[in-house]
Design an enzyme around this catalytic site. Structure first.
Site, mmCIF file in Angstrom:
data_model
loop_
_atom_site.group_PDB
_atom_site.id
_atom_site.type_symbol
_atom_site.label_atom_id
_atom_site.label_comp_id
_atom_site.label_asym_id
_atom_site.label_seq_id
_atom_site.Cartn_x
_atom_site.Cartn_y
_atom_site.Cartn_z
ATOM 1 N N LEU A 127 0.832 -1.305 0.126
ATOM 2 C CA LEU A 127 0.069 0.095 -0.028
ATOM 3 C C LEU A 127 0.909 1.244 0.016
ATOM 4 O O LEU A 127 0.951 2.171 -0.973
ATOM 5 C CB LEU A 127 -0.856 0.068 1.262
ATOM 6 C CG LEU A 127 -1.503 1.229 1.547
ATOM 7 C CD1 LEU A 127 -2.673 1.795 0.326
ATOM 8 C CD2 LEU A 127 -2.291 1.102 2.843
ATOM 9 N N ASP A 128 1.540 1.432 0.993
ATOM 10 C CA ASP A 128 2.457 2.575 1.226
ATOM 11 C C ASP A 128 3.764 2.221 2.048
ATOM 12 O O ASP A 128 3.856 2.118 3.146
ATOM 13 C CB ASP A 128 1.885 3.690 2.175
ATOM 14 C CG ASP A 128 2.548 4.581 2.797
ATOM 15 O OD1 ASP A 128 3.630 4.936 1.956
ATOM 16 O OD2 ASP A 128 1.972 5.343 3.800
ATOM 17 N N PRO A 129 4.672 1.727 0.968
ATOM 18 C CA PRO A 129 4.999 1.904 -0.270
ATOM 19 C C PRO A 129 4.332 0.921 -1.255
ATOM 20 O O PRO A 129 3.977 -0.350 -0.823
ATOM 21 C CB PRO A 129 6.186 1.653 -0.666
ATOM 22 C CG PRO A 129 6.698 0.764 0.528
ATOM 23 C CD PRO A 129 6.090 0.994 1.539
#
Ligand SMILES: *[C@@H]1O[C@H](CO)[C@@H](O)[C@H](O)[C@H]1NC(C)=O
Ligand SMILES: *[C@@H]1O[C@H](CO)[C@@H](O)[C@H](O)[C@H]1NC(C)=O
Ligand SMILES: *[C@@H]1O[C@H](CO)[C@@H](O)[C@H](O)[C@H]1NC(C)=O
Length: 451
Positions: A127-129
């Site tokens: 997701l993030d990253p």
């Protein structure tokens, strides 16, 4: 049917489930879940038909190499400190690797060896990253293709309890270790703003939090992540004057954490009397009294001292003091579970109080804001936004938005749809576009808007 494929998945954390599910969609795949403890691997594997379990100690080179060599690809969802050893073993076996972690220097050092072995080690596909990269680059590349420039890039992402399950002093729940979460709140941060690099020392990070507008329904605040300055290069936006990547929390979170720091609860020094070897026992008010060097341990006296130690405007101060009382740290009826340091002892308490209960759900919010200068000189603001909610008693939004892209990236490598080699992040169209397109089938995407 395609040729049979064998996939080794290291780790059994909450992200593994959705990843396995993606890979089980294809008849030709056989997934093996490997953990140090066989039981852990078996308990996850048993939820999916045909998924195998194995015991692998990743700190044992020969075991790791043997396990990887018997598979066609390896997914590493274990702590990032092990990734370099996994990649080394995969290079020997000439098998590709997928992780959801940031590319670290020890991993990057293996880039040439991966290329020589003809394999990809694809990282940052969660997701993030992960999803954040896909939608940042999609917008940036389309602006550049139209002859425009990115004047400012802001990106905020957060994993939070859904609003209905967020009512505690932090507006937060811990789905993994509270220690890591709290310590990350004291990291130094660095970003570009109006053409200069701004640095925020860790002790001021929480005070630097600002309201972030994502959607009218949420009172979000955001603070910058560790180092955003290299994103000018990573995203190829040398023209950008402002580049910030940050974390979203609900309003009140930074102030409450700041108060915990001011009280001294985030102290990481070992305390003799908090060691498990010491036979003394404490109630929470006694421990807090010790921390505050107070000669009284009544909750009223302790709250008075705390009030004098924290800096916040009056209404907020009241809310923080109510939160402190809610935590039970001034109570004479709650026993302390000693964990060596004030920080760890507090974390044990936070984890007790702020877990997701059955039926509760989490939420993931991600928003990029781009200030754009078009080729004709006109300016506009565009946003890319994703809001995902967990499924009560099912998979969390965090597990889905990390695990599904990871599974999809793995499948695309197996299918030969991603052919790059080396230690990479999804920074080129050849990598992020196919993953992004497949994610649409799972209804995971950002909504793009021109304001
Ligand atoms: C590593 O694993 C192999 C195979 O299971 C075993 O024979 C060996 O003793 C292990 N080595 C260490 C250092 O644990
Ligand atoms: C950047 O510019 C904005 C708008 O002019 C201003 O509000 C902000 O304080 C500036 N930041 C810095 C670090 O100069
Ligand atoms: C406790 O400490 C406070 C402030 O340091 C002082 O005013 C008070 O007299 C002390 N009380 C006792 C019982 O020692």
């Amino acid at each position: 049917m395609s040729a049979p494929k064998r996939i080794l998945l290291l780790g059994s954390g909450f992200v593994a489930g959705p990843c396995v599910e993606v890979l089980c969609r294809r008849q030709e795949n056989t997934v093996t879940i490997a953990c140090r403890g066989l039981e852990k691997a078996q308990s996850l594997a048993s939820k999916y038909p045909g998924v195998l379990a194995e015991s692998v100690d990743v700190s044992n080179e020969s075991q790791l190499e043997d396990a990887i060599s018997r598979n066609d690809i390896v997914i590493s969802l274990i702590p990032y400190t092990h990734h370099a050893s996994v990649i080394k073993a995969a290079i020997k076996a000439r098998k590709p690797v997928v992780t959801t972690s940031y590319v670290s220097q020890p991993m990057l050092d293996l880039d040439q060896q991966c290329k020589d072995a003809g394999i990809i080690c694809l990282n940052e596909v969660g997701l993030d990253p992960g999803i954040d990269h896909f939608y940042a680059l999609k917008m940036i590349n389309s602006v550049h293709e139209e002859g425009g420039q990115i004047k400012s890039f802001l990106s905020y992402c957060g994993g939070l309890p859904a609003p209905e399950d967020s009512d505690n002093p932090l507006g937060y729940k811990f789905s993994w270790s509270a220690r890591g979460v709290l310590l990350a709140l004291m990291n130094n941060a660095k970003f570009w703003e109006n053409g200069s690099i701004v640095e925020i020392p860790g002790k001021e990070l929480m005070a630097s939090a600002k309201p972030i507008y994502v959607n009218p329904a949420f009172a979000f605040v955001g603070y910058p992540n560790r180092d955003s300055t290299n994103y000018k290069e990573r995203y190829n936006i040398p023209e950008a004057q402002t580049v910030v990547r940050g974390t979203l929390r609900y309003q009140g979170f930074p102030e409450f954490v700041k108060a915990l720091v001011e009280i001294g609860f985030l102290n990481t020094d070992n305390q003799e009397f908090l060691s498990s070897a010491s036979s003394e026992t404490y109630t929470w008010n006694q421990l807090t009294s010790k921390l505050l060097n107070s000669n009284s341990s009544t909750s009223d006296d302790l709250l008075r001292i705390i009030e004098s130690k924290i800096t916040a405007e009056p209404a907020l101060k009241k809310r923080i003091l109510n939160g402190i009382r809610w935590l039970g740290v001034v109570s004479d009826s709650i026993q302390v579970k000693k964990q060596g340091t004030y920080l760890d002892t507090l974390c044990a308490r936070l984890e007790e109080l702020m877990q997701y209960e059955p039926g509760e759900r989490d939420m993931v919010a991600l928003q990029h804001t781009f200030e754009i200068i078009n080729s004709d000189g006109s300016e506009e603001t565009r946003t890319s936004t994703m809001l995902e909610f967990g499924i009560p008693n099912g998979e969390s939004a965090m597990a889905r938005t990390v695990g599904i892209p990871c599974g999809i990236a793995t499948q695309l490598i197996l299918d030969g749809a991603i052919q790059d080699t080396g230690v990479l992040a999804p920074m080129t169209k050849s990598i992020y576009e196919p993953i992004m397109n497949e994610l649409l089938k799972d209804d995971i995407y950002c909504v793009e808007k021109v304001l």
